[in-house]
Design a protein around this motif. Structure first.
Motif, PDB file in Angstrom:
ATOM      1  N   SER A 266     -13.625  41.252  -5.958  1.00  8.86           N
ATOM      2  CA  SER A 266     -14.781  42.080  -6.316  1.00  8.86           C
ATOM      3  C   SER A 266     -14.420  43.562  -6.336  1.00  8.86           C
ATOM      4  CB  SER A 266     -15.944  41.815  -5.365  1.00  8.86           C
ATOM      5  OG  SER A 266     -15.561  42.037  -4.013  1.00  8.86           O
ATOM      6  N   GLY A 267     -13.589  44.021  -5.375  1.00 10.12           N
ATOM      7  CA  GLY A 267     -13.165  45.414  -5.366  1.00 10.12           C
ATOM      8  C   GLY A 267     -12.334  45.757  -6.596  1.00 10.12           C
ATOM      9  N   PHE A 268     -11.512  44.826  -7.010  1.00 12.72           N
ATOM     10  CA  PHE A 268     -10.688  44.978  -8.215  1.00 12.72           C
ATOM     11  C   PHE A 268     -11.571  45.220  -9.431  1.00 12.72           C
ATOM     12  CE2 PHE A 268      -8.827  42.864 -11.937  1.00 12.72           C
ATOM     13  CZ  PHE A 268      -7.531  43.358 -11.973  1.00 12.72           C
ATOM     14  N   TRP A 269     -12.619  44.414  -9.586  1.00 11.77           N
ATOM     15  CA  TRP A 269     -13.510  44.545 -10.738  1.00 11.77           C
ATOM     16  C   TRP A 269     -14.388  45.789 -10.626  1.00 11.77           C
ATOM     17  CZ3 TRP A 269     -11.553  41.940 -14.359  1.00 11.77           C
ATOM     18  CH2 TRP A 269     -10.999  40.662 -14.145  1.00 11.77           C
ATOM     19  N   ASP A 270     -14.813  46.119  -9.410  1.00 14.87           N
ATOM     20  CA  ASP A 270     -15.633  47.317  -9.221  1.00 14.87           C
ATOM     21  C   ASP A 270     -14.879  48.576  -9.639  1.00 14.87           C
ATOM     22  OD1 ASP A 270     -17.684  45.766  -8.254  1.00 14.87           O
ATOM     23  OD2 ASP A 270     -17.289  46.193  -6.135  1.00 14.87           O
ATOM     24  N   LYS A 271     -13.598  48.648  -9.277  1.00 15.82           N
ATOM     25  CA  LYS A 271     -12.800  49.818  -9.643  1.00 15.82           C
ATOM     26  C   LYS A 271     -12.574  49.873 -11.155  1.00 15.82           C
ATOM     27  CE  LYS A 271     -10.472  50.351  -5.192  1.00 15.82           C
ATOM     28  NZ  LYS A 271     -10.985  51.696  -4.883  1.00 15.82           N
ATOM     29  N   LEU A 272     -12.444  48.735 -11.784  1.00 16.47           N
ATOM     30  CA  LEU A 272     -12.309  48.716 -13.242  1.00 16.47           C
ATOM     31  C   LEU A 272     -13.550  49.310 -13.895  1.00 16.47           C
ATOM     32  CD1 LEU A 272     -10.711  47.830 -15.768  1.00 16.47           C
ATOM     33  CD2 LEU A 272     -11.921  45.637 -15.618  1.00 16.47           C
ATOM     34  N   GLN A 273     -14.726  48.994 -13.370  1.00 14.92           N
ATOM     35  CA  GLN A 273     -15.965  49.514 -13.945  1.00 14.92           C
ATOM     36  C   GLN A 273     -16.040  51.035 -13.848  1.00 14.92           C
ATOM     37  OE1 GLN A 273     -18.434  48.022 -15.619  1.00 14.92           O
ATOM     38  NE2 GLN A 273     -17.337  46.083 -15.551  1.00 14.92           N
ATOM     39  N   LYS A 274     -15.359  51.628 -12.874  1.00 10.14           N
ATOM     40  CA  LYS A 274     -15.431  53.079 -12.673  1.00 10.14           C
ATOM     41  C   LYS A 274     -14.813  53.875 -13.815  1.00 10.14           C
ATOM     42  CE  LYS A 274     -15.751  53.077  -7.637  1.00 10.14           C
ATOM     43  NZ  LYS A 274     -15.136  53.540  -6.369  1.00 10.14           N
ATOM     44  N   VAL A 275     -13.932  53.261 -14.584  1.00  4.85           N
ATOM     45  CA  VAL A 275     -13.319  53.983 -15.708  1.00  4.85           C
ATOM     46  C   VAL A 275     -14.084  53.747 -17.004  1.00  4.85           C
ATOM     47  CG1 VAL A 275     -11.047  53.858 -14.622  1.00  4.85           C
ATOM     48  CG2 VAL A 275     -11.668  52.155 -16.355  1.00  4.85           C
ATOM     49  N   ASP A 276     -15.233  53.060 -16.925  1.00  2.42           N
ATOM     50  CA  ASP A 276     -16.044  52.777 -18.115  1.00  2.42           C
ATOM     51  C   ASP A 276     -15.177  52.143 -19.202  1.00  2.42           C
ATOM     52  OD1 ASP A 276     -18.229  52.652 -19.759  1.00  2.42           O
ATOM     53  OD2 ASP A 276     -18.116  54.735 -20.424  1.00  2.42           O
ATOM     54  N   PRO A 277     -14.723  50.909 -18.987  1.00  2.00           N
ATOM     55  CA  PRO A 277     -13.709  50.310 -19.879  1.00  2.00           C
ATOM     56  C   PRO A 277     -14.255  49.749 -21.182  1.00  2.00           C
ATOM     57  CG  PRO A 277     -14.312  48.734 -18.195  1.00  2.00           C
ATOM     58  CD  PRO A 277     -15.098  49.989 -17.906  1.00  2.00           C
ATOM     59  N   TYR A 278     -15.091  50.528 -21.847  1.00  2.19           N
ATOM     60  CA  TYR A 278     -15.651  50.117 -23.128  1.00  2.19           C
ATOM     61  C   TYR A 278     -15.526  51.273 -24.105  1.00  2.19           C
ATOM     62  CZ  TYR A 278     -17.857  47.128 -19.653  1.00  2.19           C
ATOM     63  OH  TYR A 278     -18.073  46.301 -18.591  1.00  2.19           O
TER      64      TYR A 278
ATOM     65  N   PRO B  19      -7.807  53.687  -0.139  1.00  4.82           N
ATOM     66  CA  PRO B  19      -8.688  52.707  -0.794  1.00  4.82           C
ATOM     67  C   PRO B  19      -9.574  53.302  -1.881  1.00  4.82           C
ATOM     68  CG  PRO B  19      -8.757  52.471   1.603  1.00  4.82           C
ATOM     69  CD  PRO B  19      -8.026  53.741   1.314  1.00  4.82           C
ATOM     70  N   GLU B  20      -9.696  54.632  -1.928  1.00  7.92           N
ATOM     71  CA  GLU B  20     -10.519  55.261  -2.948  1.00  7.92           C
ATOM     72  C   GLU B  20      -9.811  55.353  -4.297  1.00  7.92           C
ATOM     73  OE1 GLU B  20     -13.745  56.071  -2.490  1.00  7.92           O
ATOM     74  OE2 GLU B  20     -13.421  55.079  -0.562  1.00  7.92           O
ATOM     75  N   PHE B  21      -8.493  55.210  -4.302  1.00  8.31           N
ATOM     76  CA  PHE B  21      -7.743  55.255  -5.565  1.00  8.31           C
ATOM     77  C   PHE B  21      -8.242  54.145  -6.475  1.00  8.31           C
ATOM     78  CE2 PHE B  21      -3.601  54.054  -7.781  1.00  8.31           C
ATOM     79  CZ  PHE B  21      -3.727  55.035  -8.747  1.00  8.31           C
ATOM     80  N   VAL B  22      -8.470  54.471  -7.739  1.00  4.79           N
ATOM     81  CA  VAL B  22      -9.088  53.517  -8.647  1.00  4.79           C
ATOM     82  C   VAL B  22      -8.155  52.363  -9.006  1.00  4.79           C
ATOM     83  CG1 VAL B  22      -8.454  54.646 -10.811  1.00  4.79           C
ATOM     84  CG2 VAL B  22     -10.636  53.425 -10.643  1.00  4.79           C
ATOM     85  N   GLY B  23      -6.844  52.580  -8.943  1.00  2.70           N
ATOM     86  CA  GLY B  23      -5.910  51.484  -9.149  1.00  2.70           C
ATOM     87  C   GLY B  23      -5.203  51.519 -10.496  1.00  2.70           C
ATOM     88  N   PRO B  24      -3.983  50.964 -10.562  1.00  2.78           N
ATOM     89  CA  PRO B  24      -3.203  50.990 -11.811  1.00  2.78           C
ATOM     90  C   PRO B  24      -3.824  50.173 -12.929  1.00  2.78           C
ATOM     91  CG  PRO B  24      -2.122  49.631 -10.147  1.00  2.78           C
ATOM     92  CD  PRO B  24      -3.250  50.323  -9.450  1.00  2.78           C
ATOM     93  N   HIS B  25      -4.490  49.083 -12.597  1.00 10.25           N
ATOM     94  CA  HIS B  25      -5.098  48.252 -13.643  1.00 10.25           C
ATOM     95  C   HIS B  25      -6.192  49.022 -14.375  1.00 10.25           C
ATOM     96  CE1 HIS B  25      -8.155  48.095 -10.594  1.00 10.25           C
ATOM     97  NE2 HIS B  25      -8.901  47.242 -11.264  1.00 10.25           N
ATOM     98  N   ALA B  26      -7.003  49.765 -13.595  1.00  7.86           N
ATOM     99  CA  ALA B  26      -8.110  50.513 -14.190  1.00  7.86           C
ATOM    100  C   ALA B  26      -7.601  51.677 -15.031  1.00  7.86           C
ATOM    101  CB  ALA B  26      -9.040  51.025 -13.079  1.00  7.86           C
TER     102      ALA B  26
END
Length: 331
Positions: free
Chosen positions: A118-130, A176-183
């Motif tokens: 869930s955290g993985f997907w939440d961080k993806l949403q933060k970059v507005d991936p659309y 943990p606040e870093f959005v992550g490489p996938h995002a």
């Protein structure tokens, strides 16, 4: 060799929520060409039906079976026994080769090899991936791209959201606040899309401290484990360059850090450490508080004889400068 049967020990880290993990060993007669997923299926079907792991396509498309195999994140349907035994430098129990399997990192374990993403997907949403485009307001119209424009999305479009890069990200482990490489790899896909109309706003968002691109520590693990060669760290680098092209050294310490580093290397072939801290933290003597914060470190370095009192440029300074300028002019 792929069809020769052999005995292999599979050591699987098993865990339930809020419990300590336990290592359980299973012995199988397998062939070198068997995938790790095939071996896990046999363990579940033939020896222990309680073993939990994710799977779906079995063909490196869905990313469901991502897990840590011999200490690194990979797709169980892509890696085979022969590959793992060839790469393993040790992990043998007597004469029986061993493969160790664990759940992905940086995510809570639900059970055994199944993690909470869930955290993985939440961080993806933060970059507005659309893709943000006026096309949303005109549903009956297509917004076409040239083949050249579409080709800019090929590499990032290969991402299957398996979580391997997220699992190995050292920046996420300590921040943990870093959005992550996938995002951020997905963010670069949006920035590179010719149809997107929100590039400037996106780059402002991705420029936000260590939550965005400046949180990446460039450890290279995300590139090393990506099964689809998306190269998330490279994509983060492209985002950083887009931001740097739009900002000056006064924008933030993160921007200044990169610009000062390049300027000092151009001047002397390598970094003049005396100037680096003063220019970055002290903002070219403009930030008194920043300068004072350097004093304790400077005094400790002086007392231990580790403060460089002089700076000698490298012999290849002119060559280094010309290479940097050639790259900058090309970009």
């Amino acid at each position: 060799m792929f069809n020769v049967p052999m005995e292999v020990l599979f050591k699987v880290w098993r865990q339930k929520p809020h419990q300590s993990p336990q290592l359980q060993t299973y012995k199988l007669e397998v062939q070198a060409g068997n995938t790790i997923l095939e071996c896990l299926n046999r363990i579940k079907w033939e020896q222990d039906g309680s073993l939990a792991f994710r799977k779906n396509c079995r063909n490196t498309i869905c990313g469901s079976c991502s897990m840590r195999i011999n200490g690194r994140s990979a797709l169980a349907c892509k890696q085979n026994v022969g590959q793992e035994l060839e790469m393993a430098s040790s992990s043998n129990n007597g004469d029986v080769p061993t493969i160790t399997i664990a759940p992905l990192g940086n995510m809570p374990v639900i059970k055994d090899l199944v993690v909470d993403m869930s955290g993985f997907w939440d961080k993806l949403q933060k970059v507005d991936p659309y893709v943000s485009t006026q096309g949303r307001k005109i549903p009956e119209r297509e917004f076409l791209q040239t083949p050249e424009e579409r080709s800019q999305l090929d590499q990032t479009g290969n991402c299957i959201m398996c979580g391997a890069c997220y699992s190995e990200c050292n920046a996420l482990t300590v921040n943990p606040e870093f959005v992550g490489p996938h995002a951020l790899a997905k963010a670069q896909r949006m920035v590179a899309d010719s149809r997107d109309t929100e590039v400037e706003a996106r780059l402002e968002t991705y420029n936000q401290g260590t939550q965005g691109v400046w949180g990446c520590t460039r450890c290279y693990y995300c590139n090393a484990v990506c099964p689809m060669e998306v190269a998330p760290m490279d994509q983060i680098g492209y985002l950083k360059q887009d931001i740097l092209d739009r900002k000056d050294a006064q924008s933030s310490r993160a921007i200044r850090h990169r610009k000062v580093l390049i300027d000092l290397v151009k001047q002397g072939g390598w970094i003049d450490e005396r100037k680096f801290g003063v220019f970055v933290v002290g903002n070219y003597f403009r930030d008194l508080q920043g300068l004072l914060s350097l004093a304790p470190l400077g005094l400790r370095m002086l007392s231990s004889g580790k403060f460089p009192l002089s700076f000698e440029p490298s012999e290849g300074t002119k060559e280094v400068r010309s290479l940097i300028e050639a790259v900058q002019n090309h970009d």
